[in-house]
Design an enzyme around this catalytic site. Structure first.
Site, PDB file in Angstrom:
ATOM      1  N   ASP A   5      36.736  50.810  52.761  1.00 11.55           N
ATOM      2  CA  ASP A   5      37.433  49.842  51.905  1.00 11.55           C
ATOM      3  C   ASP A   5      38.510  49.183  52.762  1.00 11.55           C
ATOM      4  OD1 ASP A   5      37.867  49.843  48.437  1.00 11.55           O
ATOM      5  OD2 ASP A   5      39.158  48.648  49.743  1.00 11.55           O
TER       6      ASP A   5
ATOM      7  N   ASP B 152      36.883  46.338  56.877  1.00 14.54           N
ATOM      8  CA  ASP B 152      36.418  45.188  56.107  1.00 14.54           C
ATOM      9  C   ASP B 152      34.922  45.040  56.378  1.00 14.54           C
ATOM     10  OD1 ASP B 152      35.851  42.478  55.283  1.00 14.54           O
ATOM     11  OD2 ASP B 152      38.024  42.161  55.279  1.00 14.54           O
TER      12      ASP B 152
ATOM     13  N   PHE C   3      30.080  48.772  46.351  1.00  9.80           N
ATOM     14  CA  PHE C   3      30.992  48.164  45.372  1.00  9.80           C
ATOM     15  C   PHE C   3      31.838  47.042  45.972  1.00  9.80           C
ATOM     16  CE2 PHE C   3      30.786  52.633  43.794  1.00  9.80           C
ATOM     17  CZ  PHE C   3      30.448  52.398  42.473  1.00  9.80           C
TER      18      PHE C   3
ATOM     19  N   SER D 218      26.034  42.867  37.771  1.00  8.39           N
ATOM     20  CA  SER D 218      26.861  42.633  36.584  1.00  8.39           C
ATOM     21  C   SER D 218      26.006  42.001  35.497  1.00  8.39           C
ATOM     22  CB  SER D 218      27.990  41.687  36.974  1.00  8.39           C
ATOM     23  OG  SER D 218      28.643  41.199  35.834  1.00  8.39           O
TER      24      SER D 218
ATOM     25  N   TYR E  46      31.408  33.611  41.052  1.00  7.13           N
ATOM     26  CA  TYR E  46      31.354  35.077  41.121  1.00  7.13           C
ATOM     27  C   TYR E  46      29.969  35.575  40.675  1.00  7.13           C
ATOM     28  CZ  TYR E  46      31.643  39.871  39.533  1.00  7.13           C
ATOM     29  OH  TYR E  46      31.358  41.200  39.320  1.00  7.13           O
TER      30      TYR E  46
ATOM     31  N   LYS F 287      26.596  37.588  42.684  1.00  8.82           N
ATOM     32  CA  LYS F 287      25.839  38.771  42.253  1.00  8.82           C
ATOM     33  C   LYS F 287      24.343  38.453  42.213  1.00  8.82           C
ATOM     34  CE  LYS F 287      29.228  41.546  41.909  1.00  8.82           C
ATOM     35  NZ  LYS F 287      29.361  42.608  42.897  1.00  8.82           N
TER      36      LYS F 287
ATOM     37  N   ASN G 281      30.793  45.989  30.181  1.00 12.17           N
ATOM     38  CA  ASN G 281      32.259  45.850  30.339  1.00 12.17           C
ATOM     39  C   ASN G 281      32.912  47.205  30.558  1.00 12.17           C
ATOM     40  OD1 ASN G 281      31.257  43.391  28.952  1.00 12.17           O
ATOM     41  ND2 ASN G 281      33.392  42.792  29.032  1.00 12.17           N
TER      42      ASN G 281
ATOM     43  N   ASN H 247      42.799  39.336  33.701  1.00 12.98           N
ATOM     44  CA  ASN H 247      41.837  38.412  33.086  1.00 12.98           C
ATOM     45  C   ASN H 247      41.073  39.123  31.987  1.00 12.98           C
ATOM     46  OD1 ASN H 247      42.146  36.231  35.065  1.00 12.98           O
ATOM     47  ND2 ASN H 247      41.293  37.747  36.493  1.00 12.98           N
TER      48      ASN H 247
ATOM     49  N   PRO I  94      36.723  28.765  27.976  1.00 10.77           N
ATOM     50  CA  PRO I  94      35.491  28.113  28.445  1.00 10.77           C
ATOM     51  C   PRO I  94      34.577  29.110  29.158  1.00 10.77           C
ATOM     52  CG  PRO I  94      37.430  26.843  29.088  1.00 10.77           C
ATOM     53  CD  PRO I  94      37.929  28.141  28.515  1.00 10.77           C
TER      54      PRO I  94
HETATM   55  P1  NAD Z   1      37.875  46.674  42.494  1.00 11.93           P
HETATM   56  O1  NAD Z   1      38.478  45.391  42.973  1.00 11.93           O
HETATM   57  O2  NAD Z   1      38.757  47.673  41.832  1.00 11.93           O
HETATM   58  O3  NAD Z   1      37.111  47.399  43.688  1.00 11.93           O
HETATM   59  C1  NAD Z   1      36.508  46.681  44.740  1.00 11.93           C
HETATM   60  C2  NAD Z   1      36.984  47.315  46.044  1.00 11.93           C
HETATM   61  O4  NAD Z   1      36.372  46.601  47.126  1.00 11.93           O
HETATM   62  C3  NAD Z   1      38.507  47.212  46.223  1.00 11.93           C
HETATM   63  O5  NAD Z   1      39.026  48.487  46.522  1.00 11.93           O
HETATM   64  C4  NAD Z   1      38.672  46.244  47.398  1.00 11.93           C
HETATM   65  O6  NAD Z   1      39.789  46.562  48.179  1.00 11.93           O
HETATM   66  C5  NAD Z   1      37.357  46.421  48.127  1.00 11.93           C
HETATM   67  N1  NAD Z   1      36.936  45.269  48.919  1.00 11.93           N
HETATM   68  C6  NAD Z   1      36.860  43.966  48.543  1.00 11.93           C
HETATM   69  N2  NAD Z   1      36.408  43.220  49.558  1.00 11.93           N
HETATM   70  C7  NAD Z   1      36.186  44.062  50.596  1.00 11.93           C
HETATM   71  C8  NAD Z   1      35.727  43.887  51.925  1.00 11.93           C
HETATM   72  N3  NAD Z   1      35.413  42.681  52.424  1.00 11.93           N
HETATM   73  N4  NAD Z   1      35.603  44.971  52.729  1.00 11.93           N
HETATM   74  C9  NAD Z   1      35.929  46.200  52.266  1.00 11.93           C
HETATM   75  N5  NAD Z   1      36.387  46.435  51.022  1.00 11.93           N
HETATM   76  C10 NAD Z   1      36.504  45.360  50.202  1.00 11.93           C
HETATM   77  O7  NAD Z   1      36.670  46.269  41.511  1.00 11.93           O
HETATM   78  P2  NAD Z   1      35.812  47.176  40.528  1.00 11.93           P
HETATM   79  O8  NAD Z   1      36.137  46.779  39.144  1.00 11.93           O
HETATM   80  O9  NAD Z   1      35.863  48.587  40.931  1.00 11.93           O
HETATM   81  O10 NAD Z   1      34.359  46.583  40.831  1.00 11.93           O
HETATM   82  C11 NAD Z   1      33.509  47.167  41.801  1.00 11.93           C
HETATM   83  C12 NAD Z   1      32.248  46.334  41.909  1.00 11.93           C
HETATM   84  O11 NAD Z   1      31.643  46.250  40.623  1.00 11.93           O
HETATM   85  C13 NAD Z   1      32.498  44.887  42.358  1.00 11.93           C
HETATM   86  O12 NAD Z   1      31.445  44.513  43.209  1.00 11.93           O
HETATM   87  C14 NAD Z   1      32.455  44.117  41.068  1.00 11.93           C
HETATM   88  O13 NAD Z   1      32.055  42.785  41.269  1.00 11.93           O
HETATM   89  C15 NAD Z   1      31.414  44.894  40.282  1.00 11.93           C
HETATM   90  N6  NAD Z   1      31.550  44.745  38.824  1.00 11.93           N
HETATM   91  C16 NAD Z   1      32.761  44.992  38.230  1.00 11.93           C
HETATM   92  C17 NAD Z   1      32.873  44.834  36.856  1.00 11.93           C
HETATM   93  C18 NAD Z   1      34.201  45.046  36.160  1.00 11.93           C
HETATM   94  O14 NAD Z   1      34.371  44.563  35.025  1.00 11.93           O
HETATM   95  N7  NAD Z   1      35.153  45.780  36.750  1.00 11.93           N
HETATM   96  C19 NAD Z   1      31.772  44.453  36.101  1.00 11.93           C
HETATM   97  C20 NAD Z   1      30.560  44.218  36.737  1.00 11.93           C
HETATM   98  C21 NAD Z   1      30.462  44.367  38.116  1.00 11.93           C
HETATM   99  C1  WQD Z   2      35.988  40.275  26.776  1.00 13.18           C
HETATM  100  C2  WQD Z   2      36.234  39.574  25.447  1.00 13.18           C
HETATM  101  C3  WQD Z   2      37.048  37.324  25.684  1.00 13.18           C
HETATM  102  C4  WQD Z   2      40.892  38.446  27.499  1.00 13.18           C
HETATM  103  C5  WQD Z   2      34.048  39.697  32.455  1.00 13.18           C
HETATM  104  C6  WQD Z   2      33.247  39.021  33.523  1.00 13.18           C
HETATM  105  C7  WQD Z   2      31.995  39.792  33.805  1.00 13.18           C
HETATM  106  C8  WQD Z   2      32.304  41.263  34.106  1.00 13.18           C
HETATM  107  C9  WQD Z   2      33.196  41.865  33.081  1.00 13.18           C
HETATM  108  C10 WQD Z   2      32.420  41.533  36.477  1.00 13.18           C
HETATM  109  C11 WQD Z   2      35.762  38.117  25.427  1.00 13.18           C
HETATM  110  C12 WQD Z   2      38.089  38.186  25.035  1.00 13.18           C
HETATM  111  C13 WQD Z   2      39.632  38.461  26.932  1.00 13.18           C
HETATM  112  C14 WQD Z   2      41.997  38.027  26.705  1.00 13.18           C
HETATM  113  C15 WQD Z   2      40.501  37.711  24.841  1.00 13.18           C
HETATM  114  N1  WQD Z   2      32.979  41.413  35.353  1.00 13.18           N
HETATM  115  N2  WQD Z   2      39.441  38.105  25.619  1.00 13.18           N
HETATM  116  N3  WQD Z   2      41.769  37.675  25.397  1.00 13.18           N
HETATM  117  O1  WQD Z   2      34.327  37.924  29.838  1.00 13.18           O
HETATM  118  O2  WQD Z   2      32.921  39.781  28.821  1.00 13.18           O
HETATM  119  O3  WQD Z   2      33.289  39.748  31.254  1.00 13.18           O
HETATM  120  O4  WQD Z   2      34.346  41.035  32.876  1.00 13.18           O
HETATM  121  O5  WQD Z   2      31.263  41.468  36.748  1.00 13.18           O
HETATM  122  O6  WQD Z   2      31.387  39.168  34.872  1.00 13.18           O
HETATM  123  O7  WQD Z   2      32.929  37.700  33.092  1.00 13.18           O
HETATM  124  O8  WQD Z   2      35.164  40.331  29.776  1.00 13.18           O
HETATM  125  O9  WQD Z   2      37.319  41.398  29.317  1.00 13.18           O
HETATM  126  O10 WQD Z   2      37.318  39.019  30.153  1.00 13.18           O
HETATM  127  O11 WQD Z   2      36.528  39.491  27.842  1.00 13.18           O
HETATM  128  O12 WQD Z   2      40.345  37.376  23.665  1.00 13.18           O
HETATM  129  O13 WQD Z   2      43.141  37.966  27.161  1.00 13.18           O
HETATM  130  O14 WQD Z   2      37.649  39.511  25.232  1.00 13.18           O
HETATM  131  O15 WQD Z   2      37.034  36.039  25.108  1.00 13.18           O
HETATM  132  O16 WQD Z   2      35.296  37.854  24.134  1.00 13.18           O
HETATM  133  P1  WQD Z   2      33.898  39.331  29.849  1.00 13.18           P
HETATM  134  P2  WQD Z   2      36.659  40.078  29.345  1.00 13.18           P
END
Ligand code: NAD
Ligand code: WQD
Length: 332
Positions: A31, A58, A80, A124, A148, A152, A178, A197, A292
């Site tokens: 990481d 990295d 990840f 995702s 983003y 994926k 989620n 977010n 949006p």
């Molecule tokens: P996170 O940001 O907590 O973890 C990602 C880690 O990757 C971090 O520790 C960051 O420092 C590291 N990182 C980023 N770029 C790097 C690089 N170039 N080299 C080495 N390390 C690097 O995010 P998370 O929520 O744990 O998500 C993990 C994975 O799951 C991500 O790929 C994310 O897109 C995917 N994902 C997350 C969610 C979510 O809602 N959290 C949903 C769907 C998919």
């Molecule tokens: C959930 C619900 C919002 C914030 C995102 C990414 C997705 C995945 C997971 C990585 C929705 C509502 C949210 C707020 C709100 N990540 N909301 N007020 O949009 O389902 O998914 O995270 O892969 O790619 O798009 O998750 O938690 O942002 O929103 O009302 O301040 O909560 O409108 O209905 P989402 P979220």
């Protein structure tokens, strides 16, 4: 088995390292600490009594990443590492493509060079775009609405082509819904960078008074109470899904996509209410315009993960909120 976990100090990665260690696997983390802290290693050690080997590397640095593969013979990789903020990806798309696509290509090339061909990839539910119906099955059409999500989908397509070219690879594409919650110890969890977010971190920060009120993005959707419905999954369940997927890729030669969700949907207000119950704190809110790009309803059909991986999420939203609160209240 010896497993490389890229992004292993991040939110989902750290919980997955704990579950891998609990299942008897040896974990090596790579990481760059862009979105996580070195202190996570102590927390993992505290929970498991094992400190994983760590490299601050990295994945864009091919020489340093290759060195890690020279020092260890991995049985599989869970990938990840990447950036994950949807809004930011719209503002700086090239940075997202560079990190999430070019960085991943480096990893896949180095894996091939070292004959490590077992991979679990963090995809995702965003790859389903705006689904026509729910629950969402893995064979639904794929599309994206932001850079983003496209990173994926590109990764999924690259890995499909890689598998076609060489079927001795074994790849699981895990499409998370989620993820929320935290480890029951309260020692690891999600620490959002700046203003959250995502809904649950925003609710949690409102409950402790960091934010004044929750903005609910729209109450005129065709849902139970007009607010958006999502499939929230406990991060520890999700982590256990990774252990199952890792063991699956080790024992099969295939490429498969899996939904990791509970199959149940909760509205924004239902989640807020559950959090209030778990925390005993009020979460003030205002209804504002729709955000949006949001869809009304999104939840998984989790049948394939159950049938092929033997994975079923166990925790309900009350548990998810309880554990999120337990982590958040220690942060303030
Ligand atoms: P996170 O940001 O907590 O973890 C990602 C880690 O990757 C971090 O520790 C960051 O420092 C590291 N990182 C980023 N770029 C790097 C690089 N170039 N080299 C080495 N390390 C690097 O995010 P998370 O929520 O744990 O998500 C993990 C994975 O799951 C991500 O790929 C994310 O897109 C995917 N994902 C997350 C969610 C979510 O809602 N959290 C949903 C769907 C998919
Ligand atoms: C959930 C619900 C919002 C914030 C995102 C990414 C997705 C995945 C997971 C990585 C929705 C509502 C949210 C707020 C709100 N990540 N909301 N007020 O949009 O389902 O998914 O995270 O892969 O790619 O798009 O998750 O938690 O942002 O929103 O009302 O301040 O909560 O409108 O209905 P989402 P979220």
């Amino acid at each position: 088995m010896k497993i490389l976990v890229t992004g292993g100090t991040g939110y989902i990665g750290s919980h997955t390292c704990v579950e891998l260690i609990k299942s008897g696997h040896e974990v090596v983390i790579v990481d760059n600490l862009y979105n996580s802290s070195i202190t996570v290693l102590d927390a993992i050690e505290h929970i498991t009594k094992v400190k994983p080997t760590f490299y601050q590397v990295d994945i864009l640095d091919k020489i340093a990443l290759n060195q890690v593969f020279l020092e260890h013979k991995f049985d599989a990789v869970i990938h990840f590492a990447g950036y994950k903020a949807v809004g930011e990806s719209v503002s700086i798309p090239l940075t997202y493509y560079q990190n999430n696509v070019a960085g991943s290509l480096n990893l896949y090339e180095i894996m091939r060079e070292h004959n490590v061909k077992k991979l679990v990839f963090s995809s995702s539910a965003t790859v389903y775009g705006d689904p026509h119906t729910v629950p969402i099955k893995e064979d639904f059409p794929l599309s994206t609405t932001n850079p983003y999500g496209t990173t994926k989908l590109f990764n999924e397509m690259i890995l499909q082509d890689l598998y076609k070219s060489d079927p001795t690879w074994s790849i699981a594409l895990l499409r998370y819904f989620n993820p929320i919650g935290a480890h029951e110890s309260g020692l690891i969890g999600e620490v959002p960078n700046g203003i959250p977010n995502n809904l649950l971190p925003y609710i949690a920060q409102t409950a402790v008074g960091i934010r004044d009120y929750l903005r609910v993005f729209g109450d005129d959707y065709d849902t139970v109470d007009g607010t958006g419905v999502r499939d929230y999954i406990h991060v520890v369940d999700l982590a256990q899904g990774h252990v199952k997927a890792c063991e699956y890729v080790i024992h099969h030669e295939s490429i498969e996509a899996f939904n990791l969700g509970t199959g149940k949907g909760y509205s924004v207000l239902q989640l807020k209410n559950a959090f209030e119950k778990a925390s005993g704190k009020e979460v003030p809110f205002k209804i504002v315009e729709r955000r949006p790009g949001d869809v009304a309803t999104c939840y998984a059909d989790p049948t394939k993960a159950l049938e092929l991986l033997g994975f079923k999420a166990k925790c309900d939203v009350d548990q998810m909120c309880k554990d999120s609160w337990n982590f958040q209240k220690n942060l303030k």
